[in-house]
Design an enzyme around this catalytic site. Sequence first.
Site, mmCIF file in Angstrom:
data_model
loop_
_atom_site.group_PDB
_atom_site.id
_atom_site.type_symbol
_atom_site.label_atom_id
_atom_site.label_comp_id
_atom_site.label_asym_id
_atom_site.label_seq_id
_atom_site.Cartn_x
_atom_site.Cartn_y
_atom_site.Cartn_z
ATOM 1 N N GLU A 25 -21.932 26.564 29.338
ATOM 2 C CA GLU A 25 -21.174 26.728 28.096
ATOM 3 C C GLU A 25 -21.040 28.206 27.739
ATOM 4 O O GLU A 25 -19.992 28.654 27.282
ATOM 5 C CB GLU A 25 -21.871 26.018 26.936
ATOM 6 C CG GLU A 25 -21.930 24.519 27.048
ATOM 7 C CD GLU A 25 -22.711 23.927 25.894
ATOM 8 O OE1 GLU A 25 -22.072 23.354 24.992
ATOM 9 O OE2 GLU A 25 -23.952 24.058 25.890
ATOM 10 N N LYS A 102 -16.955 21.789 17.954
ATOM 11 C CA LYS A 102 -16.834 22.131 19.375
ATOM 12 C C LYS A 102 -16.033 21.018 20.028
ATOM 13 O O LYS A 102 -16.444 19.837 19.992
ATOM 14 C CB LYS A 102 -18.204 22.237 20.025
ATOM 15 C CG LYS A 102 -18.145 22.497 21.528
ATOM 16 C CD LYS A 102 -19.509 22.456 22.179
ATOM 17 C CE LYS A 102 -20.223 23.753 21.902
ATOM 18 N NZ LYS A 102 -21.477 23.873 22.695
#
Length: 123
Positions: A25, A102
């Site tokens: 990520e 997100k």
Amino acid sequence: MKIEAMKITLHEMRFYAYHGVFPQEQRVGNQFVVELTFWADVAGSIHSDELEETISYADVYEVVKAEMAIPSRLLEHVVGRISERLFATFPRMQRLTLTLSKCNPPFPGEVQSAAFTLEASRD
């Protein structure tokens, strides 16, 4: 006229950023969406039509953008940083609700987004 509340909302601010717990990520990044509503004493602008009597929406966006560019592991940390900076930068701001989502988080399943929301007021 009796003013009950004055609030400003910036909907669906979109950023590509590198927030996340997992190394991938932090390396690859992801899409994030920020929703911000804040309450502020901008009564003067209702009559004066002058920017100096309100809070510039563009300036608020730039603060959010700058904080989104700083990687963090947790959404909670990002939201905390943004909120603190907004209060420090805009003295007229009295209260806010800030949500950071997100998109497509790395879960073992189909999830459109994961989000954290903070409601805070000036000390």
